[in-house]
Design an enzyme around this catalytic site. Structure first.
Site, PDB file in Angstrom:
ATOM      1  CB  VAL A  15      -0.325  -0.142  10.748  1.00 21.81           C
ATOM      2  CG1 VAL A  15       1.029   0.200  10.127  1.00 21.81           C
ATOM      3  CG2 VAL A  15      -1.435   0.080   9.720  1.00 21.81           C
ATOM      4  CB  SER A  40      -1.506  -1.233  25.839  1.00 25.57           C
ATOM      5  OG  SER A  40      -2.710  -1.339  25.105  1.00 25.57           O
ATOM      6  NE  ARG A 117       0.907   9.923   4.758  1.00 26.44           N
ATOM      7  CZ  ARG A 117      -0.176   9.160   4.769  1.00 26.44           C
ATOM      8  NH1 ARG A 117      -1.286   9.583   4.189  1.00 26.44           N
ATOM      9  NH2 ARG A 117      -0.160   7.970   5.335  1.00 26.44           N
ATOM     10  CB  CYS A 157      -2.187   2.574   1.999  1.00 26.30           C
ATOM     11  SG  CYS A 157      -3.855   3.037   2.499  1.00 26.30           S
ATOM     12  N   GLY A 187      -7.377  -1.288   5.180  1.00 26.64           N
ATOM     13  CA  GLY A 187      -6.976   0.114   5.176  1.00 26.64           C
ATOM     14  C   GLY A 187      -7.674   0.924   6.254  1.00 26.64           C
ATOM     15  CD  GLU A 209      -7.556   6.979   1.575  1.00 24.80           C
ATOM     16  OE1 GLU A 209      -6.694   6.150   1.270  1.00 24.80           O
ATOM     17  OE2 GLU A 209      -7.648   7.478   2.718  1.00 24.80           O
ATOM     18  CE  LYS A 212      -5.371  11.170   4.555  1.00 27.21           C
ATOM     19  NZ  LYS A 212      -5.632   9.978   5.387  1.00 27.21           N
ATOM     20  CG  HIS A 250      -5.768   0.072  -1.046  1.00 19.52           C
ATOM     21  ND1 HIS A 250      -6.651  -0.684  -0.311  1.00 19.52           N
ATOM     22  CD2 HIS A 250      -5.380   1.095  -0.227  1.00 19.52           C
ATOM     23  CE1 HIS A 250      -6.786  -0.134   0.904  1.00 19.52           C
ATOM     24  NE2 HIS A 250      -6.031   0.935   0.961  1.00 19.52           N
ATOM     25  CG  ASN A 335      -4.426  -2.438   2.029  1.00 19.64           C
ATOM     26  OD1 ASN A 335      -4.621  -3.522   1.488  1.00 19.64           O
ATOM     27  ND2 ASN A 335      -4.952  -2.127   3.206  1.00 19.64           N
TER      28      ASN A 335
END
Length: 358
Positions: A15, A40, A117, A157, A187, A209, A212, A250, A335
């Site tokens: 993402v 990183s 969320r 998503c 996803g 999932e 959600k 999706h 998605n």
């Protein structure tokens, strides 16, 4: 619109990579900082990602030599930017703490993550559906003790395929929704090369999932009461979510029951006419036509239709009456574009247009 300097936290993941491709040449947002985990940090972005660049387009030249910062060094990252996009892969409580740390450093966060969320004063926004929920931000700032800092999130998503199709039909009193989602491997941050188990296979479980998919629509359709967002009490949702061997896109198979059953013509007209603040404000990433209906029996299809309007539109098809529910139809969204990074960029554009980064 003024220009804003932005950063991406979690820049090396799938993402995060999608954010980078979307921010290349963005008219409002200038990407100036990339941050990731300590392993990183200190490397150039090209070195940090190595062979793990997963996008179909080449890595933008503008980021190859950027030195990756340590996302944990909040003050250092926050000092370089007006706000950040967040797409980190960490435990939920760690994500919550990190995002609030950035907000408290007066650096707004637009998050792709699920951690916040259901924080009551964090807006979870699809700009065409509940743009007014950003009005909770002053209450969140009061709780955090910030002047500029806040956290805003986009929804899961999978919701992006079916909730936009249901939204303009709410005027008919939706009472029950059954949805089965068929979700692409991106996803899960996977490609066919990194996920051989999905070849010639369907996996009938995606952790978290279904919960959600049943609960998040009710927050999107909720309302602000005082210093919190209260979820809607209806309709009742039930969901099953399956991982299928598709790279991107999706799909949802939706069954819906109404209190006041509309005609098929009324539904098609509602979809055709629907637009929201994203279109009204002419936000740069917004699709001109949000909902597209296909008359063909075999559409939409991920391979053919996921990139409609740069992957930011929702495709709908196969609307017909049902012998248990009132109607059934299928819908599709990209998605990682509409569903993830693109949806977050569109949310950031809404926040910019409303002055929340100033």
């Amino acid at each position: 619109m003024k220009q804003y300097n932005v950063g991406v936290i979690g820049a090396t993941g799938m993402v995060g990579q999608r954010f980078i491709t979307l921010l290349e040449n963005h008219p409002w947002f200038n990407l100036v900082a990339l941050a990731a985990s300590a392993r990183s940090a200190g490397k150039t972005y090209e070195e940090a990602v190595g062979s793990r660049w997963l996008m179909k387009t080449p890595m933008p030249e503008s980021v190859k030599k950027m030195v990756v910062l340590d996302a944990a060094n909040v003050e250092e990252v926050a000092a370089k930017v007006d706000f950040v996009f967040c797409a980190v892969n960490m435990k939920k409580d760690e994500i919550k703490a990190l995002e609030e740390a950035y907000a408290k450093a007066e650096c707004p966060v637009v998050s792709n993550n699920s951690a916040h969320r259901f924080t009551p004063d964090v807006p979870m926004v699809v700009p065409e559906i509940n743009a007014d929920h950003v009005d909770i931000i002053p209450a969140q700032r009061k709780r955090l003790g910030t002047k500029r800092g806040f956290v805003a999130v986009k929804s899961n998503c999978s919701l992006q395929s079916y909730v936009p199709a249901l939204h303009p039909l709410r005027k008919y009193g939706i009472s029950d929704v059954l949805v089965c989602t068929y979700q692409a491997i991106s996803g899960a941050g996977k490609t066919f090369e990194t996920f051989p188990d999905i070849l010639d296979n369907v996996i009938p479980y995606i952790g978290g999932e279904e919960e959600k998919s049943e609960q998040e629509p009710l927050k999107l359709w909720g309302r602000i009461e005082g210093d919190k967002i209260v979820s809607a009490e209806s309709p009742r949702f039930t969901a099953q979510c399956l991982r299928v061997p598709v790279s991107d896109g999706h799909m949802g198979a939706v069954f819906v029951r109404f209190q006041n059953k509309p005609s098929k013509e009324e539904i098609l007209q509602a979809w055709k006419e629907f637009h929201g603040p994203a279109q009204d404000l002419k936000l740069p990433s917004a699709p001109k036509q949000f909902l597209h209906y296909f008359e063909e029996n075999d559409r939409p299809q991920p391979k053919l239709d996921r990139m409609l309007e740069n992957g930011m539109a929702v495709s709908i098809g196969r609307l017909r009456e049902d012998n248990q529910y009132d109607y059934k139809f299928v819908c599709l969204s990209h998605n990682t574009l509409r569903g993830a990074a693109g949806g977050a960029v569109l949310l950031a554009e809404l926040l910019a247009a409303k002055g929340y980064f100033d």
